[in-house]
Design a protein around this motif. Structure first.
Motif, PDB file in Angstrom:
ATOM      1  N   GLN A  19       0.833  -1.203   0.000  1.00  0.00           N
ATOM      2  CA  GLN A  19       0.000   0.000   0.000  1.00  0.00           C
ATOM      3  C   GLN A  19       0.869   1.256   0.000  1.00  0.00           C
ATOM      4  O   GLN A  19       0.550   2.243  -0.667  1.00  0.00           O
ATOM      5  N   ALA A  20       1.974   1.201   0.732  1.00  0.00           N
ATOM      6  CA  ALA A  20       2.896   2.347   0.736  1.00  0.00           C
ATOM      7  C   ALA A  20       3.530   2.523  -0.637  1.00  0.00           C
ATOM      8  O   ALA A  20       3.714   3.655  -1.109  1.00  0.00           O
ATOM      9  N   ALA A  21       3.886   1.444  -1.291  1.00  0.00           N
ATOM     10  CA  ALA A  21       4.469   1.519  -2.632  1.00  0.00           C
ATOM     11  C   ALA A  21       3.464   2.095  -3.618  1.00  0.00           C
ATOM     12  O   ALA A  21       3.813   2.932  -4.460  1.00  0.00           O
ATOM     13  N   ALA A  74       0.906   4.051  -2.889  1.00  0.00           N
ATOM     14  CA  ALA A  74       0.717   5.461  -2.563  1.00  0.00           C
ATOM     15  C   ALA A  74       1.882   6.301  -3.086  1.00  0.00           C
ATOM     16  O   ALA A  74       1.686   7.423  -3.554  1.00  0.00           O
ATOM     17  N   SER A  75       3.082   5.762  -3.016  1.00  0.00           N
ATOM     18  CA  SER A  75       4.251   6.470  -3.519  1.00  0.00           C
ATOM     19  C   SER A  75       4.175   6.664  -5.028  1.00  0.00           C
ATOM     20  O   SER A  75       4.484   7.742  -5.545  1.00  0.00           O
ATOM     21  N   VAL A  76       3.772   5.639  -5.730  1.00  0.00           N
ATOM     22  CA  VAL A  76       3.652   5.735  -7.189  1.00  0.00           C
ATOM     23  C   VAL A  76       2.579   6.752  -7.570  1.00  0.00           C
ATOM     24  O   VAL A  76       2.770   7.571  -8.479  1.00  0.00           O
ATOM     25  N   ALA A 126       1.558   9.323  -5.750  1.00  0.00           N
ATOM     26  CA  ALA A 126       2.036  10.660  -5.397  1.00  0.00           C
ATOM     27  C   ALA A 126       3.042  11.174  -6.425  1.00  0.00           C
ATOM     28  O   ALA A 126       2.996  12.346  -6.823  1.00  0.00           O
ATOM     29  N   MET A 127       3.951  10.326  -6.859  1.00  0.00           N
ATOM     30  CA  MET A 127       4.941  10.760  -7.850  1.00  0.00           C
ATOM     31  C   MET A 127       4.282  11.055  -9.197  1.00  0.00           C
ATOM     32  O   MET A 127       4.659  12.003  -9.889  1.00  0.00           O
ATOM     33  N   THR A 128       3.298  10.270  -9.558  1.00  0.00           N
ATOM     34  CA  THR A 128       2.579  10.522 -10.805  1.00  0.00           C
ATOM     35  C   THR A 128       1.841  11.851 -10.746  1.00  0.00           C
ATOM     36  O   THR A 128       1.867  12.627 -11.708  1.00  0.00           O
TER      37      THR A 128
END
Length: 52
Positions: free
Chosen positions: A13-15, A17-19, A21-23
């Protein structure tokens, strides 16, 4: 490796969310057209006087 079980874990889920956010960051930053900031330059001549 990236299957449904992975994305159900906290790390997955953190991964994800990171993807996301970066997008979003890339999508929003490509729309900004910022003019470069310039240092303030005096338009009139400034005379300095030394007081003794």
């Amino acid at each position: 490796m990236y299957d449904r079980r992975f994305f159900q874990t906290k790390l997955g889920q953190a991964a994800l969310a990171s993807v996301v956010a970066m997008t979003a960051f890339v999508a929003l930053s490509t729309q900004m057209h910022v003019t470069p900031a310039y240092a303030a330059t005096p338009t009139t001549t400034i005379e300095m006087v030394e007081i003794a």
